[in-house]
Structure formats: C-alpha cells, structure tokens
Design a protein around this motif. Structure first.
Motif, PDB file in Angstrom:
ATOM      1  N   ASP A   1       3.966  -2.087   4.163  1.00  0.00           N
ATOM      2  CA  ASP A   1       4.139  -0.472   3.965  1.00  0.00           C
ATOM      3  C   ASP A   1       5.182  -0.116   3.205  1.00  0.00           C
TER       4      ASP A   1
ATOM      5  N   LYS B   1       5.402  10.754   1.400  1.00  0.00           N
ATOM      6  CA  LYS B   1       6.643  10.550   2.172  1.00  0.00           C
ATOM      7  C   LYS B   1       7.260   9.184   1.249  1.00  0.00           C
TER       8      LYS B   1
ATOM      9  N   ARG C   1      -5.671   3.295   4.818  1.00  0.00           N
ATOM     10  CA  ARG C   1      -4.841   1.906   4.347  1.00  0.00           C
ATOM     11  C   ARG C   1      -5.617   0.636   4.300  1.00  0.00           C
TER      12      ARG C   1
ATOM     13  N   PRO D   1       0.818  -1.246  -0.057  1.00  0.00           N
ATOM     14  CA  PRO D   1      -0.051  -0.127   0.008  1.00  0.00           C
ATOM     15  C   PRO D   1       0.766   1.301  -0.017  1.00  0.00           C
TER      16      PRO D   1
ATOM     17  N   ALA E   1       6.419   2.831   3.781  1.00  0.00           N
ATOM     18  CA  ALA E   1       7.094   3.568   4.528  1.00  0.00           C
ATOM     19  C   ALA E   1       7.914   2.679   5.302  1.00  0.00           C
TER      20      ALA E   1
ATOM     21  N   ALA F   1      -0.525   4.489  -1.073  1.00  0.00           N
ATOM     22  CA  ALA F   1      -1.574   5.371  -1.562  1.00  0.00           C
ATOM     23  C   ALA F   1      -1.918   6.706  -0.488  1.00  0.00           C
TER      24      ALA F   1
ATOM     25  N   VAL G   1      -0.825  10.161   1.711  1.00  0.00           N
ATOM     26  CA  VAL G   1      -0.555  11.280   1.708  1.00  0.00           C
ATOM     27  C   VAL G   1       0.709  11.833   2.481  1.00  0.00           C
ATOM     28  N   GLY G   2       1.110  10.998   3.660  1.00  0.00           N
ATOM     29  CA  GLY G   2       2.455  11.391   4.596  1.00  0.00           C
ATOM     30  C   GLY G   2       1.992  12.459   5.281  1.00  0.00           C
TER      31      GLY G   2
HETATM   32  N1  CTP Z   1      -1.643   4.245   2.809  1.00  0.00           N
HETATM   33  C1  CTP Z   1      -2.510   3.634   1.726  1.00  0.00           C
HETATM   34  N2  CTP Z   1      -3.841   4.349   1.606  1.00  0.00           N
HETATM   35  C2  CTP Z   1      -4.213   5.063   2.583  1.00  0.00           C
HETATM   36  C3  CTP Z   1      -3.245   5.679   3.609  1.00  0.00           C
HETATM   37  C4  CTP Z   1      -1.944   4.939   3.860  1.00  0.00           C
HETATM   38  O1  CTP Z   1      -1.982   2.941   1.053  1.00  0.00           O
HETATM   39  N3  CTP Z   1      -5.370   5.776   2.312  1.00  0.00           N
HETATM   40  C5  CTP Z   1      -0.312   3.491   3.084  1.00  0.00           C
HETATM   41  C6  CTP Z   1       0.933   4.521   3.050  1.00  0.00           C
HETATM   42  O2  CTP Z   1       1.153   4.853   1.796  1.00  0.00           O
HETATM   43  C7  CTP Z   1       1.944   3.788   3.973  1.00  0.00           C
HETATM   44  C8  CTP Z   1       1.221   2.630   4.593  1.00  0.00           C
HETATM   45  O3  CTP Z   1      -0.075   2.663   4.185  1.00  0.00           O
HETATM   46  O4  CTP Z   1       2.880   3.113   2.813  1.00  0.00           O
HETATM   47  C9  CTP Z   1       1.344   3.248   6.216  1.00  0.00           C
HETATM   48  O5  CTP Z   1       0.542   4.297   6.387  1.00  0.00           O
HETATM   49  P1  CTP Z   1       1.095   5.726   7.231  1.00  0.00           P
HETATM   50  O6  CTP Z   1       2.413   5.415   7.556  1.00  0.00           O
HETATM   51  O7  CTP Z   1       0.297   6.053   8.195  1.00  0.00           O
HETATM   52  O8  CTP Z   1       1.255   6.628   5.934  1.00  0.00           O
HETATM   53  P2  CTP Z   1       0.333   7.842   5.371  1.00  0.00           P
HETATM   54  O9  CTP Z   1      -1.083   7.517   5.910  1.00  0.00           O
HETATM   55  O10 CTP Z   1       0.794   8.410   4.215  1.00  0.00           O
HETATM   56  O11 CTP Z   1       1.061   8.866   6.452  1.00  0.00           O
HETATM   57  P3  CTP Z   1      -0.019   9.794   7.610  1.00  0.00           P
HETATM   58  O12 CTP Z   1      -0.610   8.873   8.358  1.00  0.00           O
HETATM   59  O13 CTP Z   1       1.070  10.656   8.368  1.00  0.00           O
HETATM   60  O14 CTP Z   1      -0.613  10.762   6.681  1.00  0.00           O
END
Ligand code: CTP
Ligand code: MG
Length: 232
Positions: free
Chosen positions: A112, A25, A87, A11, A114, A13, A15-16
């Motif tokens: 992930d 990110k 996610r 995953p 990340a 998708a 926004v980081g």
């Molecule tokens: N992810 C995803 N779809 C989403 C939210 C998260 O595919 N709607 C993915 C992120 O790209 C990441 C992984 O799930 O690889 C773990 O999520 P997280 O570390 O929380 O990333 P983000 O949601 O992008 O960061 P934040 O919560 O700070 O916005």
C-alpha cells in the motif's frame, strides 16, 4: 530454471476519502516528503527488488511531479496509469500491465502507498522467510487487544477469542502467476492474501512492525511523522 526475481507493485490509485484532505492521501507530505515517495524510495533503495511498479489513476495530477523530484527513481520505478475502482482492480490492472517484464515464477510484493513506514529490514525479513515457500505470505501483527463483536447499536455482542488472530499488513508477497490467477477468480477481496486463501492455500504470516501501519484517518499523520522522523 532461472532464479526468481522480486518486483514491487504499489497500488496508489485511491482517493483517500477517510483522510478528507484536498489531495489524495498518498501525496500528503509526511516528514518532508509525500507518503508515496517514502515507499518508492525504500523499494528503490532495496538491493533485493529488481524493479517497482506504481499504479495510479488515469486522472492523477501529482505523480509526474513526484517522479521529477526523485530523479533517482527514473530507472527503478515505472508508473502505470491503470488504476481501477477498487484496490483489488488496481492491483490486477497493474499485474496485467507488468506481464511483459515479469515471469510467472517471479515474486511480486504488493504494498500500500498508505504505509510509508516500510523499511529495508522488513522487506528483507519477508523475503528471507518466503524465498523457498510454495505459497507466499504477508507481513502481519499478532492482535494484542481483546476483540469485541458489535451489534448495530455499537454494543458488544461477544468477545472474540484473540488466539491466532493477526492484523494483516503489506507487503503481501506471492508468485506473479498464482497472484494473477487468484485475483482474477475471487469476487471481492481487500488484500491479496484473501484471494490466495480462496484458492484453498495458506499464506505464511511474517511478523511486521507497528511502524508499518496504514495511514487512514487525519489523526494518523502525526504518529507516522514520529516513526518516520525518529528512525531511518
Ligand atoms: N487503492 C488503489 N485503488 C483504489 C483504491 C485504493 O490503488 N481504487 C490503494 C490506495 O491508494 C492505498 C491502498 O490501495 O495505497 C490502500 O487503500 P486505502 O488505505 O483504503 O486508501 P484509499 O482507498 O485511498 O482511502 P479511503 O478508503 O479512505 O478512500
Ligand atoms: Mg479504500
């Protein structure tokens, strides 16, 4: 019955938001290449992994350049532009898109974007423990710090017993059919294992590594650079 295969589902998708960077990110450069490239390169280099699927948002403006720069990824990785609002939804959308290529008994390793510190050794360790397992499992680390439960003022209400506590990492590895069913049934979850737990099943905890930590905050980047430059 055919031998189950192993697929990776990444995953990517999000926004980081907590990283507060200009680009999502997963595209930030770490030790010379985007975070997501580290992950895709590792899965592509794994003999155990039949194929990798990466889920990005429909409006993603970076993935094509990343794939073009990594020519070797072309027949090892499929980009699915079906990211969702959470996610969980991104993973579930990815599972739906993969359905033609994957059987119900095949294993899916959800990882992930990340967590660029994943290694071939960690993938192999997870698969070695779980290949005959009825449920599946995940990489995780036993908690070493004393754990506090906070009140609304940020004051410690209580100390939570650390015995038996683990911090979940990814990959989280489950059979395709079971994982899809679990994620379709659960209302909200932040990892695959909790959806499986909601079915009353008990995922196996397999020792991960500190280097496989999730990059969340700006200050995490420097530590990731140390891990990724210091080890192969
Ligand atoms: N992810 C995803 N779809 C989403 C939210 C998260 O595919 N709607 C993915 C992120 O790209 C990441 C992984 O799930 O690889 C773990 O999520 P997280 O570390 O929380 O990333 P983000 O949601 O992008 O960061 P934040 O919560 O700070 O916005
Ligand atoms: Mg998030």
């Amino acid at each position: 019955m055919t031998t189950p295969r192993y697929f990776a589902l990444v995953p990517a998708a999000g926004v980081g938001a907590r990283m507060e960077s200009a680009s999502p990110k997963q595209y930030l450069p770490i030790a010379g290449k985007p975070m997501l490239r580290h992950v895709l390169d590792t899965f592509a280099a794994s003999d155990a992994i039949a194929h990798t699927f990466v889920v990005v948002s429909a409006s993603d403006g970076y993935i094509h350049e990343l794939m073009n720069e990594g020519m070797h990824l072309a027949n090892r990785v499929t980009v699915l532009s079906c990211g969702g609002a959470t996610r969980q939804q991104s993973v579930l959308n990815g599972l739906h898109e993969m359905r033609e290529q994957v059987g119900n008994e095949d294993w899916v390793l959800v990882h992930d974007a990340a967590r660029p510190g994943l290694t071939l050794q960690l993938i192999d360790a997870l698969i070695d423990v779980l290949r005959e397992d009825a449920v599946g499992g995940l990489l995780a680390l036993p908690v070493v710090d004393t754990m506090k439960r906070a009140d609304a003022d940020g004051r410690a209400l209580a100390t939570v017993a650390r015995d038996g506590l683990w911090a979940a990492q990814t990959p989280q590895m489950f059979r395709y059919g079971l994982l899809r069913q679990a994620l379709e049934q659960v209302d909200h979850c932040t990892d695959e294992a909790s959806a499986i737990e909601a079915l009353g099943l008990h995922p196996k905890l397999v020792a991960g590594s500190p280097r496989n930590f999730k990059i969340t905050l700006p200050q995490d980047v420097a530590l990731a650079e140390i891990y990724l430059k210091g080890f192969s």
